[in-house]
Design a protein around this motif. Sequence first.
Motif, short mmCIF file in Angstrom:
data_model
loop_
_atom_site.label_atom_id
_atom_site.label_comp_id
_atom_site.label_asym_id
_atom_site.label_seq_id
_atom_site.Cartn_x
_atom_site.Cartn_y
_atom_site.Cartn_z
N VAL A 13 -3.79 10.61 72.14
CA VAL A 13 -2.42 10.16 72.39
C VAL A 13 -1.92 9.54 71.10
O VAL A 13 -2.54 8.63 70.56
CB VAL A 13 -2.36 9.14 73.54
N GLU A 14 -0.82 10.05 70.59
CA GLU A 14 -0.25 9.56 69.34
C GLU A 14 1.08 8.87 69.62
O GLU A 14 1.93 9.41 70.34
CB GLU A 14 -0.03 10.72 68.36
N LEU A 15 1.22 7.68 69.05
CA LEU A 15 2.47 6.94 69.18
C LEU A 15 2.89 6.43 67.81
O LEU A 15 2.07 5.91 67.05
CB LEU A 15 2.31 5.75 70.14
N ALA A 16 4.17 6.60 67.52
CA ALA A 16 4.69 6.10 66.25
C ALA A 16 4.84 4.59 66.34
O ALA A 16 5.42 4.06 67.29
CB ALA A 16 6.05 6.74 65.96
N GLY A 72 7.64 8.96 79.47
CA GLY A 72 8.81 8.56 78.72
C GLY A 72 8.62 8.89 77.26
O GLY A 72 7.58 9.39 76.84
N ALA A 73 9.63 8.59 76.48
CA ALA A 73 9.59 8.93 75.06
C ALA A 73 8.56 8.13 74.30
O ALA A 73 8.15 8.52 73.21
CB ALA A 73 10.97 8.74 74.44
N ALA A 74 8.14 6.98 74.84
CA ALA A 74 7.22 6.12 74.09
C ALA A 74 6.11 5.59 74.98
O ALA A 74 5.64 4.48 74.81
CB ALA A 74 7.99 4.95 73.46
N GLN A 75 5.65 6.40 75.94
CA GLN A 75 4.66 5.91 76.89
C GLN A 75 3.83 7.06 77.44
O GLN A 75 4.33 8.16 77.64
CB GLN A 75 5.34 5.17 78.04
N ALA A 76 2.56 6.79 77.67
CA ALA A 76 1.66 7.77 78.27
C ALA A 76 0.66 7.04 79.15
O ALA A 76 0.35 5.87 78.92
CB ALA A 76 0.95 8.58 77.19
N THR A 130 -2.18 2.42 80.43
CA THR A 130 -0.83 2.74 79.98
C THR A 130 -0.75 2.43 78.49
O THR A 130 -1.03 1.30 78.07
CB THR A 130 0.23 1.92 80.73
N ALA A 131 -0.39 3.43 77.70
CA ALA A 131 -0.21 3.26 76.26
C ALA A 131 1.28 3.39 75.95
O ALA A 131 1.94 4.32 76.44
CB ALA A 131 -0.99 4.31 75.48
N ARG A 132 1.80 2.47 75.16
CA ARG A 132 3.22 2.54 74.83
C ARG A 132 3.49 1.86 73.50
O ARG A 132 2.63 1.15 72.96
CB ARG A 132 4.07 1.88 75.92
N THR A 133 4.66 2.07 72.99
CA THR A 133 5.12 1.36 71.80
C THR A 133 5.88 0.12 72.24
O THR A 133 6.76 0.19 73.10
CB THR A 133 6.04 2.25 70.95
N ASP A 134 5.52 -1.03 71.65
CA ASP A 134 6.13 -2.31 71.99
C ASP A 134 6.63 -2.97 70.71
O ASP A 134 5.85 -3.54 69.95
CB ASP A 134 5.11 -3.20 72.70
N HIS A 135 7.93 -2.85 70.43
CA HIS A 135 8.52 -3.45 69.23
C HIS A 135 7.72 -3.09 67.98
O HIS A 135 7.44 -3.93 67.13
CB HIS A 135 8.61 -4.97 69.37
N GLY A 136 7.34 -1.83 67.89
CA GLY A 136 6.62 -1.36 66.72
C GLY A 136 5.12 -1.51 66.79
O GLY A 136 4.42 -1.10 65.87
N ARG A 137 4.61 -2.12 67.86
CA ARG A 137 3.17 -2.23 68.05
C ARG A 137 2.69 -1.11 68.98
O ARG A 137 3.44 -0.60 69.80
CB ARG A 137 2.80 -3.56 68.72
#
Length: 678
Positions: free
Chosen positions: A62-65, A110-114, A126-133
């Motif tokens: 899983v890749e997240l920016a 969603g666009a920033a969650q898996a 749940t993996a997600r982007t949180d304010h750049g983290r």
Amino acid sequence: MTTDTSPPGRNHDHDHVHHHDNARRRPGSRLLASSVALALAAVAVTSSAHAAGAGPAHGRRVELAVHGGTAVVDTASLAVRAHTRDGRDLTLSAPAGTDLGHPGPVTRTGAAQARWSYPERGIDVTARTDHGRLSLRLTAHRDTSVSWPVTGTDATASALQLPRGEGLDIPAGDPFWTTGEGALAGSAVDVGAELTLPLWGYSLGRGAGVSYLTPTDIGTTLGFTAPGGRLRATARHAFDSGEGTRDYTVTFALTDGNPVAPAADYRSYLTERGQLGSLRRKIAKNPAVGRLLGAFHAYTWGEARQTAGIERLRKLGVDRMWLGYDGEPYPGRAAVRAARKAGYLIGPYDSFANGQDPRTADAPNAIWPGTVYPDFCVRDAKGEPRTGFGGRGCYLSSRAFARAEKTHHYLADRTRSMVANGADSYFLDVDATGELFRDHGEGHRMTKAEDRAHRLARMRRIADRGLVLGSESAQAWANKAVAFDHGGATPVADGMWRLQKDREKWGGYYPENAPGVFFKPVDLPAGLAKAMYDPRYRAPLYETALHGSLVNTERWELSYEKLPAQKTTRALLAMLYNTPLNYVLDGASLDKHGAELAALQRYFAPLHKAAGTEQLTAFRQMTADRTVQRTVFGKGVLTVTANFGTTAYRGLPGGCVDARLKGDDAPRRLCPAKLPRG
């Protein structure tokens, strides 16, 4: 130009600079950027499975920016890597130390969650982007445990940042910390109880690092190993329904490797959630809080808590003090009026945590009305009371007090009686620390999280009475409730508690007018002194996270005069971090040390009045041996340079500090060892 700040054992040579303006310019830097800047991080999510349920689960990525690059999670093992924008490949976590079983399919939500799960372990992720983290949340459906993340495994890992007290920056390969007297290897700390901030971090070679935040700190421990002589840190979380710890969240942020970057990341985290307090707001609500700015702190005995002693301080030129007192006789109204007239704060030490049999109690604040003791005792799973501090009485349940308060007013009545002399401050021991309890007592069962909530509520009630509230070693979750704390600045090593138990060396609680435990000077063993006060290993993590929200000092049993050999270092650290010194005073100590105290306070007062409400915005080590350090507060409101070494640095002698307020034509210099000493 700054140079390599690495103490022995560090292998990177980047400049340890941290400033909020740098966050937008430097790849990988998070530091003190505003939440708006952090939100600019890309939020695209990709996965090797492009649709829910597609393909086998084993080996998925899983890749997240994230801010500064891309984070990659291996769902087979929870290993986490990062690809930075400048082309580096970093290991943020090795595979989990727990067998997770085979992962289920990845679902994009969603666009920033898996999301995915580990059915054999009963855990959803749940993996997600949180304010750049990168944020990973693990939710368990049954009681279990997980050892993860496994950190410090990257080949470039050069230093571990640990918020023990004010904060430590430990070279990953330093023998003192791996196998020597300060050895962390083989030990573990309770993140929710023993660290002042729920985080740790690593510097990863030149210009890179990682911050780990664990907002679900209760139930989480951090264990240390040193394979190959290199420090690693592995978190372990216990998922326990009875403890209310079935959720576990860890965030990962790329940093520029500055030692205080993890704390800056946490300050941003608090700000984003409205959880960061403000001394300015506290002062606006209660102007008396403003008298903390520029004040040294002191617990008083004998003459020092009487009108004559207070007038002596004023005549010495001390314009701000916080004066506390414990044990009878308490200061009378005349002494309190004298303190307030002098511009000082004055208030009692108290504790709601201990109860004893009124017939044999050895402390007045352990005596409660009616059957509070033993009815309110915290009880273990067998129904046995939890023995109180020092083997006396029992610890009292915050939930029992909360349930009884509406009808019996035990706490309100106690507070009212303690400040009947007109005191305007209050020190409530223990409540803001991590010493929390699971209570099995009939009628007042609670989890540690519920204990924390009850303590916060009663601290807020005291502050809402208009009292300037402080507590012991305030953890970050209490920063909005208290205005000051005693102990958060002290990086206590285990050897300190052992030394304190030796009453012959440390001193006891007698004589009553000057107890040796506070007044007797002590020479720390060399290893303990190095672990706690060697400036090469110190970093202002606590101040980076919370300066400007509360005022932080050292522990009250470690008064400035308690450790004579560390006086110069502690004075320089206090000025560098913009934190007050903490004293104990009686008539004799005023005679012996009053002039020195006054000189130190006169130097400190204008600096703290100007910058005490500001955030710490920059921290640098200016020399290769890390003995010269610099801090900046606000937008250049105050710049402080301390020379802990023995040779001059650009005209600043060893053992001295230069401070420059915005608009100053020249720095203000202090050389503590040259002041008059008794």
